[in-house]
Design an enzyme around this catalytic site. Structure first.
Site, short mmCIF file in Angstrom:
data_model
loop_
_atom_site.label_atom_id
_atom_site.label_comp_id
_atom_site.label_asym_id
_atom_site.label_seq_id
_atom_site.Cartn_x
_atom_site.Cartn_y
_atom_site.Cartn_z
N ASP A 187 0.96 -1.16 0.05
CA ASP A 187 -0.01 -0.30 0.63
C ASP A 187 0.66 1.32 -0.23
OD1 ASP A 187 -2.35 -1.82 0.04
OD2 ASP A 187 -2.25 -1.30 2.60
N GLU A 191 -11.56 -1.84 -2.72
CA GLU A 191 -10.96 -1.22 -1.33
C GLU A 191 -10.14 -0.26 -1.74
OE1 GLU A 191 -9.29 -3.58 1.53
OE2 GLU A 191 -8.32 -4.85 -0.36
#
Ligand SMILES: *[C@@H]1O[C@H](CO)[C@@H](O)[C@H](O)[C@H]1NC(C)=O
Length: 319
Positions: free
Chosen positions: A34, A198
């Site tokens: 991420d 997401e």
């Protein structure tokens, strides 16, 4: 070639679409789950990532060499929730002369979550002050999961939006100050037939706001690999307004399953996602992400940092 690629994508023949390979990376290219990237005025690139209480790496260029600098929040978060020592999904922004680092406190597969924020004037490890919760919180039964925040400013205004979520009811949005919520939460993207979406990133280019997000199964591929095509991949929708509504290339609403594929598995790249988009002073707009290098291994700790220049000439991002 772009038209052919689009036609193949429409037919679901993604494996035949030629994506650019990730640009070179040297130094520490793993420990980059991420990722969130920003370049400081002195030319140093900072990369923040999930794990290690938000690991910080720096490099003189996007290609590296990346070197570990320390944790952004070595004591974890002051938010009183399980997961406050295991922070996820950093998002870095400069607002005025301060850097804001958004992070998630949660535990895997659970909806008790909050998005927190920390502040620094330099980005360096050891300079971050935790400001705690932004007020974007959720608990079991909420209409969303308060994870994966991404800040965007509507250019020329003092309007800031945190786009976030979710794995529960898609991607959501709320106005922020930018340290506290300031308005109500609304949904901007949802796929009723596949709710695994997401990690949103909103990026303004030309006349449009582009909403990128990760779809599919993110993690643990060494233990449990999803059916082919269900692994992480990067999708996009766009809108002419900061607040939406967002639609895909075929005009399908992104609140009812729309989304155009930007980057999926290809060659030795598997499960690219957790993306960000950055207007890089050197390379122009870039898409960056983590991915499994199938020549190395499928464990989360082995995932690598990748990036590509984005070609927006068609009005849609192509890498
Ligand atoms: C991450 O990369 C370093 C080299 O930079 C290597 O020594 C280490 O084993 C790698 N970690 C994992 C989990 O693959």
């Amino acid at each position: 070639m772009v038209k052919l690629a689009n036609a193949l994508t429409t037919l679901g023949l993604q494996a035949l679409v030629a994506y650019a390979l990730p640009e070179a990376c040297s130094g520490v290219c793993n420990n980059s789950h991420d990722p969130s990237i920003i370049r400081r005025n002195d030319g140093t690139y900072f990369r923040f990532s999930t794990g290690g209480k938000i690991a910080i790496h720096t490099a003189p260029s996007l290609t590296g060499p990346w070197a570990y600098q320390g944790a952004a929040l070595p004591s974890g978060s002051s938010i009183n929730l399980a997961g406050n020592q295991d922070l996820w999904a950093p998002d870095i922004s400069l607002v005025g002369d301060q850097y804001y680092l958004y992070y998630s406190v949660s535990t895997f597969g659970v909806q008790d979550s909050a998005i927190g924020v920390a502040r620094s004037s330099s980005l360096d490890a050891g300079t971050w002050t935790d400001l705690g919760s932004t007020g974007v919180v959720s608990s079991a039964g909420a209409a969303y999961n308060a994870i994966d925040g991404n800040l965007i400013n509507e250019p020329g205004t003092s309007n800031y939006f945190l786009t976030f979520g979710s794995f529960w009811n898609g991607i959501h949005r709320v106005r922020v100050t930018p340290t506290q919520t300031h308005g109500s939460v609304y949904q901007v993207a949802f796929d009723p037939s596949d709710t695994a979406m997401e990690g949103p990133t909103v990026f303004k280019n030309g006349d449009y706001y582009y909403l990128f997000f990760s779809k599919g199964s993110c993690c643990g591929y060494d233990a449990n690999r999803p059916a082919a095509g269900k692994e992480y991949r990067i999708m996009v929708c766009r809108s002419s307004a900061a607040t939406g509504p967002f639609a895909d290339k075929n005009g399908k609403s992104c609140q009812s399953g729309g989304g155009t594929l930007v980057l999926g598995s290809h060659d030795w790249v598997y499960g690219p996602g957790g993306q960000g988009v950055y207007q890089d002073p050197t390379n122009g707009p870039v898409l960056y992400y983590h991915y499994v290098d199938t020549r190395i291994g499928y464990a989360d700790g082995q995932k690598k940092f990748g990036w590509n220049k984005i070609d927006f000439s068609s009005g849609w991002p192509v890498v």
